[in-house]
Design an enzyme around this catalytic site. Sequence first.
Site, mmCIF file in Angstrom:
data_model
loop_
_atom_site.group_PDB
_atom_site.id
_atom_site.type_symbol
_atom_site.label_atom_id
_atom_site.label_comp_id
_atom_site.label_asym_id
_atom_site.label_seq_id
_atom_site.Cartn_x
_atom_site.Cartn_y
_atom_site.Cartn_z
ATOM 1 C CD GLN A 26 -3.229 -0.963 2.159
ATOM 2 O OE1 GLN A 26 -3.085 0.083 3.084
ATOM 3 N NE2 GLN A 26 -4.079 -1.802 2.247
ATOM 4 C CD GLU A 70 -11.369 -37.110 18.512
ATOM 5 O OE1 GLU A 70 -11.988 -36.007 19.240
ATOM 6 O OE2 GLU A 70 -12.066 -38.170 18.140
ATOM 7 N N GLY A 128 -14.343 -10.858 2.498
ATOM 8 C CA GLY A 128 -15.043 -10.155 1.244
ATOM 9 C C GLY A 128 -16.120 -11.076 0.828
ATOM 10 C CG ASP A 172 -6.605 -6.891 12.234
ATOM 11 O OD1 ASP A 172 -8.068 -7.440 12.084
ATOM 12 O OD2 ASP A 172 -5.838 -7.048 11.543
ATOM 13 C CG HIS A 214 -5.557 -3.598 8.527
ATOM 14 N ND1 HIS A 214 -5.802 -3.663 9.660
ATOM 15 C CD2 HIS A 214 -4.324 -4.100 8.455
ATOM 16 C CE1 HIS A 214 -4.749 -4.001 10.500
ATOM 17 N NE2 HIS A 214 -3.887 -4.412 9.751
ATOM 18 C CD GLU A 261 -14.878 -34.545 16.661
ATOM 19 O OE1 GLU A 261 -15.070 -34.000 17.535
ATOM 20 O OE2 GLU A 261 -14.496 -35.807 16.529
#
Length: 330
Positions: A86, A227, A134, A191, A108, A231
């Site tokens: 960016q 396991e 998104g 974040d 962000h 799950e």
Amino acid sequence: MAKIYYDKDADLNILKNKKVAILGYGIQGRGQALNLRDSGLNVIVSQRSGSINYDQAVKDGFKPVEADVAAKEADVIQILTQDHVQSDLYKKSIKKHMKKGKSLLFSHGFNIHFRQIIPHPDIDVFMIAPKGPGALVRRQYEEGKGVPCLVAIHQNPSGQALKTALAYAKGIGGTRAGVIETTFKEETETDLFGEQSVLCGGTSELIKAGFETLMETGYQPEIAYFECLHELKLIVDLIYEEGIQGMRKRVSDTAEYGDYTRGPRIITDKTRKMMKKILSEVQSGKFAREWIRENKKGRPNFNKYREESAKHPIEEVGHQLRQMMPWMKK
């Protein structure tokens, strides 16, 4: 309590006569661009030609342009490329077109908070950050729903930044679910901390540690996989829908008792101290500097970690087992 905005607090007409540029047509960029267009807004997409995302944008009915062109033509510029590119993109293609009356938008806060991008004080700078990928942003919008978002104002010379931000949030469906007020600092630091200590880093290591413990003790890798990994989705879905205590009410009493009595032996005071250290590294900018430096050097450690992780036994076992579950394929 945080301030939360909804549909009634946002006026989409604020953006009706403006052009909105989406820079980067990845998963988040695609979801936001399509939602904005379906909300009746004028959307320009920028995506590098020759890429899969470029082809997808064309397929979706957009005519992708270079970032320089999009930044010049648009009134609101949303940067949705990856964090590490960016800053260069802004300096090369966007900065020269940022004049009074324009708005710069992020999902962000990394580059603003860590000062990789320092916008001219004449422009509005704000954030609308959907709390979901998104694809979910798009799917929820199509179903008449929305994904909750965060809103933060970094610069507000026009005095209208919040109104513009909420209009944008309404355009992608966020105000249907609620838009929570925050700051660039809070969004960025929480974040990064959440990704590193719980959502990605913590969870990945916990799964592998459990898998390895069972394997090393002589249990079959397929059983260990089910396991300790497979799950997990069942539990996460219950937590997502009902909260932690709601999940506990929906598993067996045996599992619930084991949760209360053994969980604290896994996540100990030592773990919490390390979490605080990780948070301090985020807050001080140490992690950001490390990640920026890693990218400038060509990502030697990142590539090594990715390659090594792909060779872990859990990946091979998982790949084989997932072939037996065609319903999981897209």
